[in-house]
Design a protein around this motif. Structure first.
Motif, short mmCIF file in Angstrom:
data_model
loop_
_atom_site.label_atom_id
_atom_site.label_comp_id
_atom_site.label_asym_id
_atom_site.label_seq_id
_atom_site.Cartn_x
_atom_site.Cartn_y
_atom_site.Cartn_z
N THR A 29 39.53 66.02 -63.61
CA THR A 29 40.57 67.01 -63.33
C THR A 29 40.04 68.41 -63.63
O THR A 29 39.48 68.65 -64.71
CB THR A 29 41.81 66.75 -64.22
N ALA A 46 47.53 75.33 -57.66
CA ALA A 46 47.20 74.02 -58.21
C ALA A 46 48.16 72.95 -57.68
O ALA A 46 47.74 71.85 -57.28
CB ALA A 46 47.22 74.06 -59.73
N GLU A 47 49.45 73.28 -57.67
CA GLU A 47 50.44 72.31 -57.19
C GLU A 47 50.27 72.05 -55.69
O GLU A 47 50.33 70.90 -55.23
CB GLU A 47 51.86 72.82 -57.48
N GLY A 50 47.16 69.94 -55.18
CA GLY A 50 47.38 68.53 -55.51
C GLY A 50 48.12 67.79 -54.40
O GLY A 50 47.84 66.62 -54.13
N THR A 58 45.72 67.02 -59.64
CA THR A 58 46.20 68.39 -59.66
C THR A 58 45.53 69.15 -60.80
O THR A 58 45.56 68.68 -61.94
CB THR A 58 47.73 68.43 -59.86
N TYR A 298 38.97 73.40 -54.06
CA TYR A 298 39.99 74.26 -54.66
C TYR A 298 39.75 75.72 -54.30
O TYR A 298 40.68 76.45 -53.93
CB TYR A 298 39.99 74.07 -56.17
#
Length: 345
Positions: A29, A46-47, A50, A58, A298
């Motif tokens: 993570t 981040a949400e 995920g 996430t 990301y």
């Protein structure tokens, strides 16, 4: 090329972790910490990340301030150190040197957009039209009077300037762990100090005079902006220093001051009209790319038009998008493994 880059990064990172691939990936993570200004934006991303990438966990996003996040970032390489540091200011040469000393040498800078720093009071208070000299005279431990430095005599804003409300001076400012504090000092307090025309003194004494603050009316907030907001509730005379995005989310309870005649807004910051604004960043530990899953994805997701671009999710949340050309440069540098050194700053 992109695949080769990530594969190469993974080999380097595995060596840096000093362990087997299975052990290196025992943390799966992404861990992020730092700026309270960037926190809400990073939490949104981040949400969304995920949800968009179910193959990755996430990311976990924490606060701690820009300096605190960069300090954690520079603790070393390995599963017990964070992967990304959020910052509301640029990393310092001294921080890069600290990173290098701990084995963090691949530091990739991601500039994500802009934010403003605002002065806000309770919504039922008077209107403030602030100049930097007003803030300096309110906050400094000593101020010039008749050519001499004396203990600050001001108790009400109207004593500093008759155009300001007849309201007791009380300020809630970010503590030194926040990047907001450095921008506040540089773009407001030091400019106000210069305008106040202090008596002649050497450079060190001048800096001390400018940046030594009162203890009777100034509260330094080490936590996030919700703590500053609570201070306004506890003492309604307080003026708080906030990020523009936080103010925008709390407009129903706050009234913002103008600075140098300009009202802070997404538009005035983007146009370069509002004088107290700054770029926002996060820093990626290159040694962790390819080891902790999802870091490169990301970054690409965060910088996509749908997230950080004009009309994107983060603009709706209060971040001011940067020009598309800047974002393209940032992504190119990241993909090509461009790392910051102390000499770059």
């Amino acid at each position: 090329m992109k695949t080769a880059l990530y594969a190469s990064a993974a080999v380097i990172a595995l060596a840096a972790f000093g362990t087997t691939a299975a052990y290196a990936q025992s943390r799966d993570t992404i861990q992020i910490a730092g700026s309270s200004t960037v926190l809400p934006f990073a939490s949104i991303v981040a949400e969304e990340f995920g949800a968009a990438y179910p193959e990755f966990n996430t990311p976990v996003v924490g606060s701690g301030g820009s300096s605190g996040g960069l300090r954690q970032f520079c603790e070393g390489v390995g599963e017990n150190t964070i992967d990304i540091a959020n910052a509301s200011r640029r990393i310092k040469a001294s921080e890069i040197e600290a990173c290098n000393a701990a084995g963090v040498n691949d530091i990739r800078e991601i500039q994500i957009g802009y934010d403003g720093i605002v002065f806000a009071a309770a919504a039922d208070k008077g209107d403030f039209a602030l100049e930097p000299i007003h803030v300096y005279k309110a906050i400094a431990a000593q101020v010039p009077v008749d050519g001499e430095m004396v203990d600050n005599p001001y108790t009400n804003w109207s004593e500093i300037d008759a155009s300001l409300p007849d309201q007791a001076i009380a300020l809630a400012i970010p503590a030194s762990n926040h990047g907001t504090r450095e921008v506040f000092e540089e773009k407001v307090v030091l400019e106000g100090c210069e305008a106040a025309e202090l008596p002649e003194m050497d450079e060190d004494a001048m800096e001390t005079a400018c940046l030594t603050f009162r203890q009777d009316v100034v509260v330094e907030i080490a936590g996030d902006y919700t703590e500053t907001l609570a201070r306004l509730s506890a003492n309604p005379d307080t003026i708080g220093v906030f990020g523009l995005s936080f103010y925008e989310q709390n407009r129903d309870t706050l009234k913002v001051a103008t600075v140098e005649g300009v009202t802070p807004s997404l538009e005035t910051v983007a146009a370069g009209e509002y004088p107290v604004s700054r770029p926002l960043f996060f820093y990626v530990k290159g040694e962790h790319i390819g080891v902790v899953p999802g870091i490169e994805d990301y970054v690409q997701f965060f910088m996509s038009d749908a997230i950080a671009g004009n009309g994107g999710i983060l603009e709706a949340a209060g971040m001011i998008p940067q020009p598309a050309e800047k974002t393209a440069e940032v992504i190119s540098n990241f993909e090509n493994g461009v790392s910051l050194t102390a000499a770059d700053l």
